[in-house]
Design an enzyme around this catalytic site. Structure first.
Site, PDB file in Angstrom:
ATOM      1  N   GLU A 140      -5.526   7.652  -1.719  1.00  0.00           N
ATOM      2  CA  GLU A 140      -5.851   6.265  -1.065  1.00  0.00           C
ATOM      3  C   GLU A 140      -6.622   5.292  -1.670  1.00  0.00           C
ATOM      4  OE1 GLU A 140      -4.320   6.060   1.370  1.00  0.00           O
ATOM      5  OE2 GLU A 140      -3.515   7.890   2.398  1.00  0.00           O
ATOM      6  N   HIS A 165       0.869  -1.224   0.006  1.00  0.00           N
ATOM      7  CA  HIS A 165       0.160   0.019   0.048  1.00  0.00           C
ATOM      8  C   HIS A 165       0.829   1.377  -0.090  1.00  0.00           C
ATOM      9  CE1 HIS A 165      -3.927   2.452   1.042  1.00  0.00           C
ATOM     10  NE2 HIS A 165      -2.724   3.143   1.763  1.00  0.00           N
ATOM     11  N   GLU A 166       1.695   1.346   0.947  1.00  0.00           N
ATOM     12  CA  GLU A 166       2.805   2.387   0.994  1.00  0.00           C
ATOM     13  C   GLU A 166       3.664   2.673  -0.144  1.00  0.00           C
ATOM     14  OE1 GLU A 166       1.741   4.374   3.092  1.00  0.00           O
ATOM     15  OE2 GLU A 166       0.677   3.138   4.504  1.00  0.00           O
ATOM     16  N   HIS A 196       1.861   4.411  -2.966  1.00  0.00           N
ATOM     17  CA  HIS A 196       1.982   5.950  -3.069  1.00  0.00           C
ATOM     18  C   HIS A 196       3.053   6.631  -3.613  1.00  0.00           C
ATOM     19  CE1 HIS A 196      -1.571   6.477  -0.649  1.00  0.00           C
ATOM     20  NE2 HIS A 196      -1.253   5.820   0.470  1.00  0.00           N
TER      21      HIS A 196
END
Length: 837
Positions: free
Chosen positions: A509, A486-487, A490
């Site tokens: 997000e 997930h990170e 980004h």
């Protein structure tokens, strides 16, 4: 005079008047003092005249150019009132030992004769109401407004960049003259030439930024500080074009400042870090916070030996001794980013390493996998980048082939073994999976840091660095891997591509949540197509349940993904704006923008087909990296690529109406809600084709049987329960939470069967909910440990402990809060306190 807002209830104001002056580069020169819990020093800001003023005063700009040309033609009969200086004797303490400029030798600098004032009183302006209207230049002084909060500003001064040795190359004349007005124009022209250097001269640019930041001051500026801003003016200067384009601000942070957290790590050592505050970095340094203010930065940070400084920076900094017992760390970035993405963490971090042959094996395997999968990406690199000029990795052939960028993992000493077990091995796998999906990594390296237990999230991504909560470490690789994915996502969505309006959080997000599943499936490598689909369908069901619960228990206004609707992206004439609901304390615990954004992207992928959809994502990255976007930029490009979707009635307007501009669960999603129950991982838990619902039924039936059998003991082999994946365990516990009553013996059996205390934080959270609901006192110790060690996920449990109106549970809640309150971040502490008192 600035609007007075409640700092914990209203919208977040972005006060900076970026339309008139735009920061292009920051140079920070700071000392970190753990005894006083203060960061202090100076910051130099280099400006370019803003777009609004350039449009409305093109004639004035031509006049400025004419004046500059006239200066260059004049002789040097009158010396400059500030003598030329040698960079080795300048007053600043900035050090730059981590980069080399061709033909330029860096020299160490001294802090003797520092220009730092100890006077904390504002200079010259008693309050902002005495200053001019920033949109009316008339006969009043121009007022520069910066975003600033919880800072003690000591002094503001103009920087004499014309005094730097060698700067003549930017002036087109041998020496500057001493005429005051002409000197001011010359300084601004030097800054303009410096900030507009082409990308292939970035090292030279960084060199001159460094030495210009060390130049002496040439006059103090008038300033005042308000609750949300720092306002600066120069007497007699009425326009942005004439305002000094290089200024130095001497300041120090306050221990209670909300941009950084002063705390201790898990080994009990002091540390400080930026924890993703709702007010961003304005309590760390004065800045321009609106997303449009894309800037580069460099920073020299000094602290006691034994501490490690990690930061958003392209280089892996190595410390140099500043003086006895003090080390200096230097970082820089050459890709323009919003100031809110600047991140720093200072602590006694230890680098986690493992045997080199294991690391090389993991990287080698993933590199082969990724390169083959990403060849389709390369054709898009033939396009010219659409962003402002900088050294872009998307135009670098070597970077385009780099499946795994250099990475490091840091943690407190006591967590090093836990990090080595899973996290260190997962980083190259997840980086490679991301590359296989989206292509070129936007950033050249990555540090991953396990931050203190008071961190209020499971993770946070910034340029070149990711913070992870310690909650991702226990219970195997699943939660650690998915959160890391997930990170990492980004890096593309949220950083390389940012939202032009921060109220559109779903752009960051929603994309990261959607891509998390894609990355994680590829990182596991051995999964079949059916296994991948099963995992993703199970995850979709869990997210659907979470979204349904959140929609039922939150304010409708906070459920809208585009709360400003048609006004999204609009700014005032000065460039100031607000982030709607940006300061609502409860908002940071909500996941609506994650979940609704994810389901929108998932719905589009299902309509278009995953292969075509991922190709469109990759094209979007190539087209918009380094830029700020609105929702319609992505949606319009997607529908243009897939014209048949327009024929089916799918339009940008219909997506706004159904998904982004309304509260509640989107109508298209309501129609899909039952389909996930057909997923194999929901229906089955073993090769024997046991129905998953029957797995739940077994526990319910066993519970009833135990209650009826009074004190008879249940035989160990009476019921056989299958082992479950972490997400299956979460779903099982959620189904059992819907039961009105579970007896203590069934809860004991449940805990022992699945060893719930050893599972990941998502599973343990559901277990704590069961313990609270059924007042299972043997499990109260698990709740206490969770609220201590998993603060990123524990806020909801405080409310559950209070709602039951059970004296023991309420006492437990207050006891845990009393132990953690001092270290909790302000928003978390406020929300919990409202629950308890």
């Amino acid at each position: 005079m600035e609007t007075q807002l409640d700092p914990m209830k209203d919208d977040l104001p972005l006060m900076a008047n970026t339309s008139y002056l735009l920061v292009k580069h920051y140079v920070l020169d700071l000392d970190v003092d753990f005894k006083r819990k203060v960061i202090e020093g100076s910051i130099v800001l280099f400006f370019e005249t803003g777009s609004q003023y350039r449009k409305s005063s093109s004639a004035g700009k031509e006049c400025c150019q004419s004046q500059f040309d006239e200066i260059c033609k004049m002789g040097a009969s009158e010396p400059c009132h500030i003598p030329m200086i040698n960079v080795s004797t300048c007053s600043s303490k900035m050090e730059c030992n981590d980069f080399a400029v061709s033909g330029i030798e860096e020299e160490a600098t001294s802090d003797e004769n520092s220009n730092h004032s100890n006077n904390e009183q504002a200079s010259g302006i008693s309050s902002s109401k005495d200053c001019c209207d920033i949109e009316d230049h008339g006969n009043k002084d121009f007022l520069l407004v910066l975003d600033c909060c919880d800072l003690s500003v000591l002094k503001v001064e103009e920087v004499d960049v014309a005094a730097v040795s060698g700067i003549e190359k930017f002036t087109r004349s041998a020496k500057p003259t001493g005429v005051s007005k002409e000197l001011e124009n010359l300084r601004n022209r030097i800054v303009h030439e410096l900030v507009t250097l082409p990308a292939d001269r970035w090292k030279e640019q960084l060199h001159y930024f460094t030495h210009c930041s060390q130049a002496p001051g040439c006059g103090e500026l008038l300033f005042s500080t308000g609750a949300w801003s720092l306002e600066i003016r120069k007497s007699g200067i009425q326009t942005p074009v004439d305002f000094p384009h290089a200024i130095r601000i001497w300041y120090k942070t306050k221990p209670e400042g909300r941009s950084v957290a002063w705390t201790t790590d898990q080994s009990g050592r002091p540390c400080v870090y930026t924890m993703g505050s709702p007010i961003n970095n304005r309590a760390l340094f004065p800045c321009q916070e609106p997303p449009i203010a894309l800037s580069t930065w460099q920073a020299s940070v000094r602290t006691a030996a034994g501490f490690v400084v990690l930061m958003s920076g392209e280089n892996s900094a190595e410390p140099v001794q500043h003086r006895e017992g003090i080390l200096s760390w230097y970082y820089y970035v050459s890709m323009p980013m919003p100031a809110s993405t600047f991140t720093i963490a200072v602590g006694c971090w230890q680098e986690v390493k493992q045997q080199s042959f294991k690391q090389k094996a993991a990287i080698g395997t993933n590199t082969e996998f990724s390169l083959a999968s990403s060849q389709t990406d390369l054709r898009w690199h033939e396009e010219i980048c659409g962003h402002v000029e900088y050294p872009c990795r998307f135009q670098n052939p070597a970077a385009r082939l780099q499946a795994v960028i250099p990475y490091r993992v840091f943690a407190p000493w006591c967590l090093m073994e836990s990090c080595e077990e899973y996290l260190l091995q997962l980083v190259p796998q997840c980086l490679s999976a991301a590359y296989a999906t989206l292509g070129t990594h936007p950033f050249s390296r990555l540090d991953v840091l396990i931050v203190p237990s008071n961190f209020s999230s499971l993770g946070m991504a910034s340029p070149h660095i990711i913070f992870l909560s310690q909650s991702v470490l226990p219970g195997g690789s699943h939660l650690c891997g998915t959160r890391l994915c997930h990170e990492i996502a980004h890096a593309w969505f949220g950083l390389a591509i940012g939202a032009r309006d921060w109220t559109e959080e779903w752009i960051s997000e929603g994309f990261a949540t959607f891509l998390e599943d894609i990355f994680w499936a590829r990182a596991q490598q051995q999964l079949s197509h059916d296994e991948t689909k099963g995992q993703q369908e199970l995850k979709a069901l869990l997210r659907w349940r979470r979204l349904r619960d959140e929609v039922q228990n939150s304010e409708e206004e906070l459920q809208v993904l585009r709360p400003k609707k048609e006004s999204t992206g609009e700014l005032s004439e000065s460039g100031a704006s607000v982030v709607k609901y940006g300061l609502k304390a409860e908002k940071i615990f909500m996941q609506v923008h994650y979940l609704k954004g994810y389901f929108l992207l998932r719905s589009l992928a299902r309509k278009i087909g995953e292969v075509s959809y991922l190709a469109s994502l990759q094209k979007f990255v190539i087209k918009f990296h380094g830029q700020l976007v609105l929702s319609q930029d992505f949606l319009s490009m997607l529908l243009e690529d897939i014209p048949k979707q327009k024929q089916s009635g799918l339009t940008v307007e219909s997506i706004f109406q159904n998904w982004l501009d309304t509260s509640g669960i989107p109508k298209p999603l309501l129609e899909e809600g039952e389909t996930w129950k057909e997923c194999q991982l929901v229906q089955q838990v073993s090769a024997e084709d046991h129905d998953f619902e029957l797995q739940v039924t077994k526990w319910i039936q066993t519970n009833r049987r135990i209650r009826k059998s009074s004190k008879k003991k249940m035989k160990q082999d009476e019921v056989v329960f299958q082992q479950l994946l972490p997400d299956q365990l979460v779903l099982l516990l959620e189904f059992l939470l819907e039961e009105k009553t579970l007896c203590p013996r069934i809860l004991q059996c449940l805990e022992r069967t699945y060893q719930l205390q050893e599972q990941d934080a998502e599973v343990r959270h559901r277990w704590c909910e069961l313990v609270i609901k059924h007042k299972y006192e043997p499990g109260y110790g698990d709740i206490e440990r969770f609220l201590r060690d998993d603060q990123a996920m524990g806020v909801y449990l405080y409310g559950e402990l209070m709602v039951n109106e059970d004296a023991k549970q309420q006492e437990l809640a207050r006891k845990c809060f009393a132990a953690a309150q001092e270290q909790m971040d302000a928003s978390s502490a406020k929300v919990v306190a409202e629950m308890l008192f």
